[in-house]
Design a protein around this motif. Structure first.
Motif, PDB file in Angstrom:
ATOM      1  N   GLY A 287       0.802  -1.215   0.000  1.00 30.63           N
ATOM      2  CA  GLY A 287       0.000   0.000   0.000  1.00 30.63           C
ATOM      3  C   GLY A 287       0.838   1.269   0.000  1.00 30.63           C
ATOM      4  O   GLY A 287       2.025   1.256   0.324  1.00 30.63           O
ATOM      5  N   PRO A 288       0.212   2.377  -0.369  1.00 28.06           N
ATOM      6  CA  PRO A 288       0.929   3.650  -0.380  1.00 28.06           C
ATOM      7  C   PRO A 288       1.312   4.112   1.030  1.00 28.06           C
ATOM      8  O   PRO A 288       2.156   4.991   1.190  1.00 28.06           O
ATOM      9  CB  PRO A 288      -0.064   4.624  -1.017  1.00 28.06           C
ATOM     10  N   GLY A 289       0.743   3.486   2.041  1.00 23.07           N
ATOM     11  CA  GLY A 289       1.057   3.845   3.417  1.00 23.07           C
ATOM     12  C   GLY A 289       2.390   3.278   3.897  1.00 23.07           C
ATOM     13  O   GLY A 289       2.824   3.577   5.014  1.00 23.07           O
ATOM     14  N   TRP A 290       3.030   2.474   3.080  1.00 23.93           N
ATOM     15  CA  TRP A 290       4.313   1.892   3.459  1.00 23.93           C
ATOM     16  C   TRP A 290       5.382   2.973   3.340  1.00 23.93           C
ATOM     17  O   TRP A 290       5.768   3.365   2.243  1.00 23.93           O
ATOM     18  CB  TRP A 290       4.653   0.716   2.545  1.00 23.93           C
TER      19      TRP A 290
ATOM     20  N   ALA B 249      12.347  -1.450   1.860  1.00 20.00           N
ATOM     21  CA  ALA B 249      13.314  -2.503   1.539  1.00 20.00           C
ATOM     22  C   ALA B 249      12.583  -3.801   1.184  1.00 20.00           C
ATOM     23  O   ALA B 249      12.986  -4.506   0.246  1.00 20.00           O
ATOM     24  CB  ALA B 249      14.265  -2.733   2.710  1.00 20.00           C
ATOM     25  N   TYR B 250      11.514  -4.107   1.902  1.00 19.44           N
ATOM     26  CA  TYR B 250      10.717  -5.298   1.595  1.00 19.44           C
ATOM     27  C   TYR B 250      10.130  -5.185   0.197  1.00 19.44           C
ATOM     28  O   TYR B 250      10.182  -6.137  -0.594  1.00 19.44           O
ATOM     29  CB  TYR B 250       9.600  -5.460   2.632  1.00 19.44           C
ATOM     30  N   GLU B 251       9.583  -4.023  -0.125  1.00 18.83           N
ATOM     31  CA  GLU B 251       8.980  -3.808  -1.437  1.00 18.83           C
ATOM     32  C   GLU B 251      10.019  -3.958  -2.551  1.00 18.83           C
ATOM     33  O   GLU B 251       9.759  -4.584  -3.583  1.00 18.83           O
ATOM     34  CB  GLU B 251       8.350  -2.425  -1.495  1.00 18.83           C
ATOM     35  N   GLU B 252      11.217  -3.426  -2.328  1.00 17.61           N
ATOM     36  CA  GLU B 252      12.292  -3.542  -3.316  1.00 17.61           C
ATOM     37  C   GLU B 252      12.727  -4.998  -3.485  1.00 17.61           C
ATOM     38  O   GLU B 252      12.963  -5.462  -4.608  1.00 17.61           O
ATOM     39  CB  GLU B 252      13.486  -2.678  -2.917  1.00 17.61           C
ATOM     40  N   ARG B 253      12.852  -5.700  -2.387  1.00 15.40           N
ATOM     41  CA  ARG B 253      13.261  -7.105  -2.447  1.00 15.40           C
ATOM     42  C   ARG B 253      12.200  -7.957  -3.150  1.00 15.40           C
ATOM     43  O   ARG B 253      12.519  -8.857  -3.919  1.00 15.40           O
ATOM     44  CB  ARG B 253      13.529  -7.635  -1.027  1.00 15.40           C
ATOM     45  N   LEU B 254      10.951  -7.645  -2.891  1.00 18.27           N
ATOM     46  CA  LEU B 254       9.857  -8.345  -3.550  1.00 18.27           C
ATOM     47  C   LEU B 254       9.939  -8.136  -5.066  1.00 18.27           C
ATOM     48  O   LEU B 254       9.803  -9.090  -5.844  1.00 18.27           O
ATOM     49  CB  LEU B 254       8.516  -7.850  -3.009  1.00 18.27           C
TER      50      LEU B 254
END
Length: 101
Positions: free
Chosen positions: A54-57, A64-69
């Motif tokens: 979500g945009p709330g991250w 970092a989680y989003e990038e790794r994903l």
């Protein structure tokens, strides 16, 4: 081992002898295994790609989680393409064995 009796391709193993028949059987087994792995990789990639953040991250850990994903999804896409290329190579090898009979 799975059988290939449900294939739409004609079964030419009976027409081949010795080494060619064994090579064709090995190639068909290899193709079956590669296709199964490719489907599993594709499914994993779809599952990961479907995990929207979500945009709330906003925290560093969340980014970092989003990038790794995203890295994982790209890696799986690369693996899928490599497996697709390998399947094509096995199909060509199967055709070569059939043509050599």
């Amino acid at each position: 081992m799975e059988t290939f009796s449900g294939s739409i391709r004609p079964d030419v193993i009976g027409e081949l002898t010795g080494e060619a028949a064994a090579a064709l059987a090995r190639l068909r087994e290899q193709r079956w295994r590669l296709d199964r792995l490719r489907r599993e990789v594709e499914a994993a990639g779809r599952r990961l790609a479907g995990q929207q953040v979500g945009p709330g991250w906003r925290s560093a850990a969340q980014r970092a989680y989003e990038e790794r994903l995203a890295d994982l999804v790209r890696g799986l896409q690369g693996a899928w393409r490599a497996l697709d290329d390998a399947l094509y190579a096995v199909d060509v090898a199967i055709d070569c064995v059939k043509a050599a009979r």
